[in-house]
Each structure stands twice: as C-alpha cells, then as structure tokens.
Design an enzyme around this catalytic site. Structure first.
Site, PDB file in Angstrom:
ATOM      1  N   THR A 117       0.883  -1.569  -0.285  1.00 10.86           N
ATOM      2  CA  THR A 117       0.130  -0.085  -0.010  1.00 10.86           C
ATOM      3  C   THR A 117       0.931   1.161   0.146  1.00 10.86           C
ATOM      4  O   THR A 117       1.238   1.668  -1.106  1.00 10.86           O
ATOM      5  CB  THR A 117      -0.969   0.031   1.508  1.00 10.86           C
ATOM      6  OG1 THR A 117      -0.435  -0.146   2.108  1.00 10.86           O
ATOM      7  CG2 THR A 117      -2.154  -0.438   1.163  1.00 10.86           C
ATOM      8  N   LYS A 156       4.340  -7.042   3.567  1.00  9.44           N
ATOM      9  CA  LYS A 156       3.919  -5.703   3.454  1.00  9.44           C
ATOM     10  C   LYS A 156       3.586  -4.689   4.757  1.00  9.44           C
ATOM     11  O   LYS A 156       3.212  -5.930   6.002  1.00  9.44           O
ATOM     12  CB  LYS A 156       2.618  -5.291   2.518  1.00  9.44           C
ATOM     13  CG  LYS A 156       1.641  -5.544   3.401  1.00  9.44           C
ATOM     14  CD  LYS A 156       1.136  -4.913   4.002  1.00  9.44           C
ATOM     15  CE  LYS A 156       0.414  -3.189   3.275  1.00  9.44           C
ATOM     16  NZ  LYS A 156      -0.250  -2.630   4.137  1.00  9.44           N
ATOM     17  N   THR A 213      -0.422  -1.635   8.839  1.00  6.85           N
ATOM     18  CA  THR A 213      -1.130  -2.179   8.273  1.00  6.85           C
ATOM     19  C   THR A 213      -0.207  -3.808   8.005  1.00  6.85           C
ATOM     20  O   THR A 213       0.525  -3.041   7.422  1.00  6.85           O
ATOM     21  CB  THR A 213      -2.080  -1.896   7.476  1.00  6.85           C
ATOM     22  OG1 THR A 213      -2.011  -0.871   7.896  1.00  6.85           O
ATOM     23  CG2 THR A 213      -3.436  -2.718   6.873  1.00  6.85           C
ATOM     24  N   GLU A 257       6.347   4.666   7.309  1.00  6.85           N
ATOM     25  CA  GLU A 257       5.703   5.362   6.246  1.00  6.85           C
ATOM     26  C   GLU A 257       6.674   6.734   6.285  1.00  6.85           C
ATOM     27  O   GLU A 257       6.870   7.232   7.716  1.00  6.85           O
ATOM     28  CB  GLU A 257       4.792   6.020   6.756  1.00  6.85           C
ATOM     29  CG  GLU A 257       3.628   4.532   6.157  1.00  6.85           C
ATOM     30  CD  GLU A 257       1.936   4.843   6.533  1.00  6.85           C
ATOM     31  OE1 GLU A 257       1.361   4.118   5.319  1.00  6.85           O
ATOM     32  OE2 GLU A 257       1.520   5.835   7.044  1.00  6.85           O
ATOM     33  N   ASN A 312       0.058   9.913   5.681  1.00  4.47           N
ATOM     34  CA  ASN A 312      -1.478  10.402   5.995  1.00  4.47           C
ATOM     35  C   ASN A 312      -2.062  10.864   6.285  1.00  4.47           C
ATOM     36  O   ASN A 312      -3.204  11.210   6.488  1.00  4.47           O
ATOM     37  CB  ASN A 312      -0.518   9.739   7.768  1.00  4.47           C
ATOM     38  CG  ASN A 312      -0.470   8.301   8.022  1.00  4.47           C
ATOM     39  OD1 ASN A 312      -1.241   6.546   7.536  1.00  4.47           O
ATOM     40  ND2 ASN A 312       1.229   7.984   7.429  1.00  4.47           N
ATOM     41  N   THR A 314      -7.664   9.812  -0.042  1.00  6.32           N
ATOM     42  CA  THR A 314      -8.316  10.034  -1.706  1.00  6.32           C
ATOM     43  C   THR A 314      -7.115   9.829  -2.318  1.00  6.32           C
ATOM     44  O   THR A 314      -7.223  10.542  -2.995  1.00  6.32           O
ATOM     45  CB  THR A 314      -8.799  11.977  -1.533  1.00  6.32           C
ATOM     46  OG1 THR A 314      -6.981  12.524  -0.264  1.00  6.32           O
ATOM     47  CG2 THR A 314     -10.011  11.757   0.010  1.00  6.32           C
TER      48      THR A 314
END
Length: 396
Positions: free
Chosen positions: A148, A174, A185, A266, A391, A396
């Site tokens: 992702t 992942k 996640t 991230e 984040n 979107t």
C-alpha cells in the site's frame, strides 16, 4: 542455511501471481495476488490483537479450524473492514479464488489491506482473478501487489538442511504504517517445503512472532487486518525433523522481514535498532526497548541526527519497568559509536561525531541497565515530515 532468491516461490510446489483490478481508482499497480501450493499444507497463523478485526481475519480463522490450507488470496487498496458487506464480500473473494483454482473454498485463506470502512468492490476481483498467471517465478509480482504505502517490496528466502534433505523457506510481507506490537497494517506470508506437524508449526510461529514482528514499531498504531500465515506443504519429504533447526530458520526469515518493515516505515529515512542490555528479565528488556522504539520524540531526534539521549532515558523511565536510573549507560552507534550517558549522567561528548553517527541510514541506540543478564533488540524508524504528508490524505 544459505540466503537465496524467490521468496514465497523458493519452496518446491509453490506458485504466485498478481493482477491489477482497480480496487482503488487512483492506483495503477497490481492489487490482487495469489499464493498457491500444489498440495494441501499444514498451516499456522497469528492475527492482530486489535479488538476490531476485519472480515478476512474472521473467515481465515474459520477456514483454518483444521489447520490446513492450499491458497491465499490477498487484495490491497481496501481493508474490507467495518463496512456493511464485509463478511459477504470476503466469502465471495474466497469463493472466486477457489473456483479459479478448482479447490474447496475452505482451503482458501483471505487477507486484505488498505482503507477501512469502504465496501470492497468485489466484482472487480471476481472479474480479474482468473486472469492471474501463476508461476514459480512470480514472487516479486505478488510482493508488489500486496503493498500500500510501502516503497519497497519485502521478500526473503533461504535454503537449509533438515537431516540430509535440502529444504526451502521464503516469505513476503507488507507494512509501512499502522505498525506496532501485537501484529502491527502488516501482512506476512511464509512458505516452506519442509515437512512439519501443524501443532509444531503453530508453536514456532507464535514464539517467533513475539521475538520479531512484535518488536517492531513505526507509529504506535495496530491495524485491524494484521496477520502472518505460514504454509508447509512437505514436498521436500524430509523424514527427519529437528525443531531447533526449523525454529532458527523461521526466526531468521521473520526477523529479516520485520527489519524490512521497520526500515520502510511511512516516510522513514533510517532504520532504528534499539538494544537494551543488562535487564533482570527478557519481558522487561522488551518493554524497555519497545518504549524507546515507540517514542515519537526519540524518532524525531533520529530524523534530525540529534544525539538527544535525554529522550531515550525518559522513554526508559515511563516504560513501567523498575530500574535504577543511576546505573544506565546510553550509546549511539552506526559507522562509529559514542557514549553519551554514563551511570545516568550526561557526558561531555563530541557533538559532531555524534551527528555523523546519526546521519547514517542504519543507526543503533544501545542502553545498558546494569541490572541483570537479559537483552532485547527491537526495530523502528525515524519520524519525518513525510509521515504526516502520507497519512494526512491517505483515503484520497
């Protein structure tokens, strides 16, 4: 044990494949993957400890009541969690994979990752699943399809001996955000051709989860969808089974995957390894290390290459573990090492040397509590501007 290529396809009898379904409108990468064994597998799994569990976990648990499976279908872009059709759609997802693979639906496990609360566009999966090309060379495709916000595919494989027989084990995973202990996640899929009983497989997986994935923290959030599945098809036909050997191999594979998750947090620019030595119990050592690893202030200091050891001892202090602060030593290490705190007091250390150490892509924070013989290492990453950017508009 020898490191090899090909991840989940390294073990004999496993194939993988992926395809683009368009689960998220603004994504063009493959978002649906299959991992399939030629034969039924002894299977073990661990799941998120989040009270809110996504439908794929509930259905996978049900399908694994007998401890056996043959395939995993994984979609990215939609978590299929907390929406009115989640159970219906996960069952349809398992069924369309079973129909394509010509197997019982109970032998298909399901995993999903992505946005929570949105209905999974199941018709897109149903339309495309039968177009997936399964091959023993498609590990990389599957590893990319399950990503992702990850920036790198995460895969590892090894060859090892069980008695005189050559066996293989490999995995993909992942995970970039919503990563915190208790399966956080994060999705991980591991395959092996070693013959192993299901109860032994489950025991080894649970033990090594606590020593690897549950020692990673990116942001303190634990997802609704996290799971780790290990499939063993026994194709190597080893008559001898040495639990210690198998456990060591599984630990290596899981630790390598865990470190890859931490390094690709991230927005991350650095892999942060926290080692706490000299503690009375392993449990306390892990609690202390995870407290430092999870500290936003420590992570921010690492981003800025600031040797702010005060934030480290502060994180140790609020961990809940009893210790004597006047015994604590704290060092930073990468291409060099520098001691910044000794016996709980700051030293007059070389700031330029410390900054040079913390500018490296892989850094280690070492804390010695001088209170026992146990040690623990955990992994995390720095906290950057990009974490907020990623984040701030994830949906979107």
């Amino acid at each position: 044990m020898k490191v090899i290529e090909n991840g989940v396809c390294a073990a004999i009898g496993f194939k993988a494949g992926s395809i683009h379904c368009g689960i998220r409108k603004n994504q063009t990468k493959d978002d649906l993957a299959l991992i399939v064994s030629d034969t039924i597998c002894q299977t073990a799994a661990v799941y998120t400890k989040n009270k809110v569990k996504a439908a794929p976990i509930l259905v996978t648990k049900k399908h694994l009541i007998n401890g056996m499976s043959q395939a995993i279908i994984v979609n990215s872009g939609n978590a299929n969690a907390c929406n009115p059709k989640e159970i219906e759609n996960v069952e349809l997802e398992a069924q369309c994979a079973a129909d394509y693979l010509n197997m019982d639906v109970e032998n298909v496990l399901v995993a999903s990752t992505g946005v929570i609360g949105q209905v999974l566009p199941i018709e897109k999966i149903q339309d495309k699943v039968s177009d997936i090309n399964l091959s023993s060379e498609n590990n990389s495709n599957a590893a990319k399809a399950i990503m992702t916000t990850d920036t790198k595919e995460k895969t590892v494989a090894v060859e090892f001996k069980m008695g005189s027989v050559t066996c293989h084990m490999g995995g993909i995973c992942k995970g970039s955000g919503m990563i915190h202990p208790n399966m956080g996640t994060m999705l991980a899929f591991i395959t092996t051709d070693c013959k192993v009983e299901q109860n032994v497989l489950q025991s080894c997986l649970l033990d090594n989860t606590n020593k690897t994935f549950n020692r990673v923290s990116v942001d303190g959030d634990t997802s609704t969808n996290d799971m780790c599945i290990v499939m063993a098809n026994g194709t190597a036909q080893n008559e001898v089974f040495e639990k210690e050997v198998f456990d060591q191999v599984l630990h290596f594979v899981m630790e390598e995957l865990a470190k890859k998750i931490a390094a690709d947090g991230e927005g991350a620019g650095k892999l942060m390894t926290v080692t706490v030595n000299g503690v009375d119990t392993l449990e306390n050592a892990q609690t202390l290390a995870m407290s430092v690893c999870s500290s936003s202030l420590v992570k921010a200091a690492m981003f800025g290459a600031d040797a702010n050891w005060g934030r480290v001892i502060c994180a140790l202090g609020y961990s809940g573990v009893e210790f004597d602060p006047e015994l604590v030593d704290i060092s930073f290490k990468s291409n060099d090492e520098i001691l910044c705190c000794e016996s709980g007091k700051g030293l007059d250390f070389d700031e330029e040397k410390a900054k040079s150490i913390l500018l490296q892509e892989e850094i280690e924070i070492i804390c010695d509590m001088h209170s026992g013989n146990e040690s623990c290492t955990c992994w995390g990453c720095d906290l950057t501007y990009d974490y907020v950017k990623i984040n701030g508009d994830y949906r979107t």
